[in-house]
Design an enzyme around this catalytic site. Structure first.
Site, short mmCIF file in Angstrom:
data_model
loop_
_atom_site.label_atom_id
_atom_site.label_comp_id
_atom_site.label_asym_id
_atom_site.label_seq_id
_atom_site.Cartn_x
_atom_site.Cartn_y
_atom_site.Cartn_z
N GLU A 1 0.84 -1.20 0.00
CA GLU A 1 0.00 0.00 0.00
C GLU A 1 0.87 1.25 0.00
OE1 GLU A 1 -4.03 -1.07 2.30
OE2 GLU A 1 -2.22 -1.35 3.52
N LYS B 1 -12.12 3.29 1.40
CA LYS B 1 -10.90 2.67 0.86
C LYS B 1 -11.34 1.51 -0.02
CE LYS B 1 -6.47 0.86 2.46
NZ LYS B 1 -5.66 0.54 3.64
#
Length: 123
Positions: A21, A99
């Site tokens: 990420e 997200k």
């Protein structure tokens, strides 16, 4: 109390606990509500009597894209702090961080975090 809403603001950023990420980044979507007194703006039609939502969007963009957090909970807190710093007339905020690419152990689903904060010193 009156409110200004901004919804589905989309940003590319690098938040998350996993190395991938931080390295690859992903899209985040932000919804926010700012509560304040809009009585003057609703009667005067004067730009100076309201909070500029364009300025709010740019302030949120700066926070989301130039800092890095492991948790979207902390990102939501940072966005709330940014909103209070953007205009002293804002008394309360709701921030929801979506997200869409969150790593889940199942093939589909959505993740979001929502916080509700009063301006410090206001109960």
């Amino acid at each position: 109390m009156d409110a200004i809403h901004l919804e589905d603001l989309a940003f590319y950023a690098y938040h998350g606990v996993y190395d991938e990420e931080a390295r690859l980044g992903q899209r985040f979507h932000v919804d926010l509500t700012c509560w304040l007194d809009l009585k003057a703006a609703s009667t005067s039609d004067a730009y100076g009597d309201t909070v500029c939502y364009g300025s709010l969007a740019k302030a949120v963009e700066q926070t989301v894209t130039t800092t890095r957090f492991n948790l979207i909970e902390r990102l939501a807190g940072a966005v709330a702090e940014t909103l209070f710093g953007a205009d002293e007339r804002i008394q309360k905020v709701r921030v929801r961080i979506h997200k869409p690419g969150a790593p889940l152990p199942i093939p589909a689903g959505r993740v979001s975090v929502e916080i509700l904060r009063n301006r410090p010193g206001i109960t």
